[in-house]
Design an enzyme around this catalytic site. Structure first.
Site, PDB file in Angstrom:
ATOM      1  N   CYS A  57       0.779  -1.667 -38.751  1.00 28.34           N
ATOM      2  CA  CYS A  57       1.896  -2.410 -38.552  1.00 28.34           C
ATOM      3  C   CYS A  57       2.408  -2.826 -39.862  1.00 28.34           C
ATOM      4  O   CYS A  57       0.988  -3.305 -41.197  1.00 28.34           O
ATOM      5  CB  CYS A  57       1.734  -3.961 -37.915  1.00 28.34           C
ATOM      6  SG  CYS A  57       3.645  -5.330 -39.000  1.00 28.34           S
ATOM      7  N   CYS A 100       2.724  -5.792 -41.782  1.00 28.09           N
ATOM      8  CA  CYS A 100       2.311  -7.287 -41.996  1.00 28.09           C
ATOM      9  C   CYS A 100       1.142  -6.686 -42.831  1.00 28.09           C
ATOM     10  O   CYS A 100       0.983  -7.666 -43.437  1.00 28.09           O
ATOM     11  CB  CYS A 100       1.365  -6.626 -40.595  1.00 28.09           C
ATOM     12  SG  CYS A 100       2.687  -7.066 -39.183  1.00 28.09           S
ATOM     13  N   ASP A 101       0.425  -5.836 -42.818  1.00 31.36           N
ATOM     14  CA  ASP A 101      -0.775  -5.957 -43.737  1.00 31.36           C
ATOM     15  C   ASP A 101      -0.367  -4.324 -44.518  1.00 31.36           C
ATOM     16  O   ASP A 101      -1.344  -4.447 -45.399  1.00 31.36           O
ATOM     17  CB  ASP A 101      -2.248  -4.553 -42.952  1.00 31.36           C
ATOM     18  CG  ASP A 101      -2.101  -5.865 -41.143  1.00 31.36           C
ATOM     19  OD1 ASP A 101      -1.692  -6.866 -41.714  1.00 31.36           O
ATOM     20  OD2 ASP A 101      -2.421  -4.740 -40.836  1.00 31.36           O
TER      21      ASP A 101
END
Length: 458
Positions: free
Chosen positions: A248, A251-252
């Protein structure tokens, strides 16, 4: 619940998995403290209005998270009474096994006791499941919607949905999903956090058991449980997932600002993630095992613009063989293989295959999905070799019916080809309409049976 535990969640801005974690604890009525490592803010339990910045700021808060999370540089990170639970995958795994409720001191209805009977249960809260819930609710079928282990589905991982009709300026995936949840609730749908463990199709009504032990009966089921991101199964993957290896980017990606980053894949998801990562990366590299991309031309064009700007470089006919690094230091470098004929891991003995080391600080996998259909394996529902449900399709009504009467399929759990939000929504509406007709047939059959029984008694 007695002696309520202290739950802490480290989050970041624009992090769909962080929202999933918070939604999970919200659905359980469990209070938590949120630490936002992007803004350096601490919030009081469950979205209270009084957020106040921490004096140490986001850098120190991020460092604190990494230290407490044993070196992981990803979000969310969840703690219960000071003990590390882990990221979203760890938290959802504990939820699936029922261990999370044990940690939280929650008592659930276990065993074989039936919680209640519902006319319709929908598995999944992605676009297909929520559209089905809206239509089924409007049809007075009072659906119970089980969120599953990925609440909101894959669209919650998309920061910018530009091609969903009705939003000329675009809309974020999480916002679209949340709007649809509210719309479903307005029409009478009930959303429940949980994961379906099994369906007993040998009895009518169906018996549906959740992983926490709750048991429901239902007259009909719509399987809209979607598909989950795939991984490669290569050396270093298990050890470094969450330590510089991720599925993701939204997300990161921000955790690896200034690093060279590698995106693996050649479809829409890979193109979108690579484009997004240019906000943070020194250079983004895309490794694709073939010469041609599978992505739609819109995304190919956007990537090519980034290539011209020097922000993205493309490694065609190239595959990822191994990820190197440590949990303490993160990803150090990767091993790639390249062959001009494509699919180089199938040609490792070919003398023209070139194996080489490549320095990157983060790796993002965007290589497709696996359908979430394990809970239907013993029902007799027909699936293809990869686990996608087979439905009637074709012309006329009943297009979403499986070969088990009363079980219907919609969205990415069926559709391995288009996998678009709008096509998932279309299938969700079809499934709800097919279910409505099925339930009406059941009601007529039941009424006829009761009439005949009464006549026989007379």
């Amino acid at each position: 619940m007695t002696d309520e535990p202290r739950v802490e969640i480290y989050t970041k801005e624009n992090c769909p998995y962080c929202e999933k974690a918070k939604d999970l604890f919200d659905s359980k009525g469990v209070e938590y403290v949120e630490y936002n490592v992007t803004t350096g803010e601490r919030s009081s339990p469950n979205h209270s209005s009084g957020q106040s910045p921490r004096e140490d700021g986001d850098d120190d808060l991020f460092a604190e998270m990494v230290d407490r999370a044993e070196g992981r540089k990803t979000a969310p990170e969840v703690f219960v009474d000071g003990d590390l639970v882990g990221g979203w995958d760890d938290t959802s795994a504990l939820e699936e096994s029922g261990e999370l409720d044990e940690k939280l001191g929650l008592v659930t209805d276990g065993g074989d006791e039936i919680v209640e009977h519902r006319k319709l249960i929908i598995a999944g809260t992605g676009i297909a499941g929520l559209t089905a819930a809206i239509y089924a609710g409007r049809g007075d079928n009072e659906p119970l919607v089980i969120e599953g282990d990925e609440p909101g589905g894959q669209l919650t991982l998309t920061t910018d949905v530009a091609n969903y009709p009705g939003f000329p300026e675009g809309i974020s995936g999480p916002e679209l999903v949340n709007n649809m949840k509210e719309q479903a609730r307005q029409f009478g749908a009930e959303l429940k956090n949980g994961i379906i463990d099994s369906v007993d199709a040998d009895q009518r009504p169906f018996r549906v058991e959740l992983t926490n032990g709750d048991v429901y009966t239902t007259d009909a089921i719509i399987a809209a449980s979607g598909a989950s991101a795939r991984t490669l199964g290569i050396p270093g993957e298990d050890e470094l997932m969450g330590y510089g290896l991720s599925t993701c980017a939204t997300c990161d990606g921000a955790f690896f600002r200034g690093e060279d980053m590698l995106v693996v894949g050649g479809g829409d998801a890979a193109m979108e993630e690579a484009t997004f990562l240019t906000k943070f990366a020194d250079t983004v590299y895309i490794a694709h095992r073939r010469e041609e991309f599978r992505a739609e031309q819109y995304w190919v064009n956007r990537v090519n613009e980034k290539v011209e700007d020097g922000e993205i470089e493309i490694l065609k006919n190239t595959e990822l063989l191994e990820v190197h690094g440590s949990q303490e230091e993160g990803v150090d470098y990767v091993t790639l293989v390249e062959n001009d004929k494509g699919h180089p891991t199938d040609r490792l003995e070919d003398p023209e295959t070139n194996e080489f080391e490549f320095d990157v600080g983060a790796v993002f996998l965007a290589i497709g999905h696996t359908p979430n259909t394990d809970y239907l394996e013993s029902t007799g529902v027909e699936m293809d070799d990869e686990g996608y449900l087979r439905t009637q399709g074709g012309d006329g009504g009943g297009q979403t019916e499986t070969d088990v009467p009363g079980i219907f399929g919609a969205g990415d759990v069926v559709d391995f080809h288009y996998q678009q939000a709008v096509t998932a929504a279309g299938m969700g509406s079809k499934a709800a309409l097919d279910v409505d007709e099925y339930l009406e047939d059941l009601e007529r059959a039941s009424a006829t049976g009761e009439t005949e029984a009464t006549a026989a008694d007379d």
